[in-house]
Design a protein around this motif. Structure first.
Motif, short mmCIF file in Angstrom:
data_model
loop_
_atom_site.label_atom_id
_atom_site.label_comp_id
_atom_site.label_asym_id
_atom_site.label_seq_id
_atom_site.Cartn_x
_atom_site.Cartn_y
_atom_site.Cartn_z
N MET A 1 1.14 -1.04 -0.07
CA MET A 1 0.23 0.30 -0.30
C MET A 1 0.53 1.22 -0.45
O MET A 1 0.22 2.07 -0.63
N TYR A 2 1.35 1.25 1.19
CA TYR A 2 2.24 2.33 1.07
C TYR A 2 4.01 2.37 -0.19
O TYR A 2 3.97 4.52 -1.12
N GLU A 3 3.83 1.50 -0.68
CA GLU A 3 5.10 1.45 -1.96
C GLU A 3 4.20 2.68 -2.99
O GLU A 3 5.18 3.25 -3.62
N ALA A 4 3.24 2.39 -3.32
CA ALA A 4 1.47 2.52 -4.89
C ALA A 4 1.29 3.95 -4.19
O ALA A 4 0.75 4.31 -4.81
N GLY A 5 0.86 3.95 -2.95
CA GLY A 5 0.50 4.51 -2.29
C GLY A 5 -1.38 4.30 -2.70
O GLY A 5 -2.25 5.55 -3.21
N ASP A 6 -1.42 3.19 -2.72
CA ASP A 6 -3.02 2.50 -2.81
C ASP A 6 -3.08 2.84 -1.41
O ASP A 6 -3.14 2.34 -0.12
N GLY A 7 -4.35 3.62 -1.06
CA GLY A 7 -5.42 4.01 -0.29
C GLY A 7 -4.88 4.97 0.94
O GLY A 7 -5.03 4.87 1.97
N VAL A 8 -3.24 5.30 0.71
CA VAL A 8 -2.85 6.12 1.74
C VAL A 8 -1.94 6.87 0.64
O VAL A 8 -1.76 6.79 -0.12
N VAL A 9 -1.34 7.77 1.51
CA VAL A 9 0.16 9.14 0.77
C VAL A 9 1.34 7.92 0.34
O VAL A 9 1.50 7.22 1.56
N GLN A 10 1.63 7.66 -0.66
CA GLN A 10 2.73 7.33 -1.17
C GLN A 10 3.78 7.59 0.32
O GLN A 10 4.04 7.90 0.43
N ASN A 11 4.37 6.33 0.38
CA ASN A 11 5.52 7.06 1.21
C ASN A 11 6.53 5.86 1.37
O ASN A 11 6.88 4.56 1.83
N PHE A 12 7.53 6.07 0.66
CA PHE A 12 8.85 4.74 0.02
C PHE A 12 9.35 4.38 1.97
O PHE A 12 9.90 2.87 2.61
N ILE A 13 9.57 5.13 2.90
CA ILE A 13 9.82 4.59 4.02
C ILE A 13 9.20 4.13 4.16
O ILE A 13 9.65 2.70 4.73
N THR A 14 8.23 4.08 4.83
CA THR A 14 7.22 3.12 5.43
C THR A 14 6.83 1.72 4.57
O THR A 14 7.01 1.36 5.57
N ALA A 15 6.83 2.21 3.46
CA ALA A 15 6.90 0.78 2.79
C ALA A 15 8.08 0.00 3.05
O ALA A 15 7.77 -1.19 3.54
N HIS A 16 9.47 0.45 3.12
CA HIS A 16 10.22 -0.12 3.20
C HIS A 16 10.73 -0.62 4.84
O HIS A 16 10.89 -1.93 5.05
N MET A 17 10.63 -0.43 5.59
CA MET A 17 10.13 -0.54 7.56
C MET A 17 9.27 -1.93 7.01
O MET A 17 9.32 -2.69 8.09
N SER A 18 7.77 -1.67 6.21
CA SER A 18 6.93 -3.18 6.28
C SER A 18 7.70 -4.28 6.38
O SER A 18 7.62 -5.48 6.45
N PHE A 19 8.16 -3.89 4.65
CA PHE A 19 9.00 -5.36 4.07
C PHE A 19 9.85 -5.25 4.88
O PHE A 19 10.12 -6.69 4.54
N ASN A 20 10.29 -4.43 5.01
CA ASN A 20 11.75 -5.76 6.35
C ASN A 20 11.79 -6.25 7.57
O ASN A 20 12.00 -7.15 7.79
N ILE A 21 10.10 -5.44 8.74
CA ILE A 21 9.67 -6.23 9.30
C ILE A 21 9.31 -7.83 8.39
O ILE A 21 9.37 -8.72 8.97
N ALA A 22 8.08 -7.32 7.21
CA ALA A 22 7.88 -8.48 6.95
C ALA A 22 8.90 -9.95 6.41
O ALA A 22 9.26 -10.93 6.68
N ALA A 23 10.40 -8.77 6.05
CA ALA A 23 11.39 -10.37 5.84
C ALA A 23 11.94 -10.12 6.57
O ALA A 23 12.51 -11.75 6.66
N ALA A 24 12.36 -10.03 7.40
CA ALA A 24 12.62 -10.49 9.24
C ALA A 24 12.10 -11.61 9.46
O ALA A 24 11.90 -12.28 10.54
N ASN A 25 10.16 -11.46 9.72
CA ASN A 25 9.44 -12.63 9.63
C ASN A 25 9.42 -13.87 9.25
O ASN A 25 8.64 -14.42 8.78
N GLY A 26 9.94 -13.61 8.03
CA GLY A 26 10.54 -15.23 7.10
C GLY A 26 9.46 -15.27 5.62
O GLY A 26 9.43 -16.06 4.60
#
Length: 66
Positions: A1-26
């Motif tokens: 959502m944050y990477e594309a701005g889908d329903g939220v303001v586009q924010n690459f920092i928040t998108a990266h943070m979310s992907f990073n957390i998900a990646a850390a969880n496998g």
């Protein structure tokens, strides 16, 4: 959502943070998405996303800035 701005303001920092957390969880695909997104970010932005991911996880997902 944050990477594309889908329903939220586009924010690459928040998108990266979310992907990073998900990646850390496998979640393998999140690792790929995070790394791809990082190519379009400044090193400072990547560092901030990593810092925010640590804060989020360390707070038990209470201080994530969603």
């Amino acid at each position: 959502m944050y990477e594309a701005g889908d329903g939220v303001v586009q924010n690459f920092i928040t998108a990266h943070m979310s992907f990073n957390i998900a990646a850390a969880n496998g979640h393998t695909r999140s690792r790929e998405l995070r790394d791809s997104l990082a190519q379009n970010m400044t090193p400072a932005d990547v560092s901030e996303a990593q810092r925010r991911a640590r804060v989020c996880v360390d707070s038990g997902y209470q201080d994530c800035g969603w």
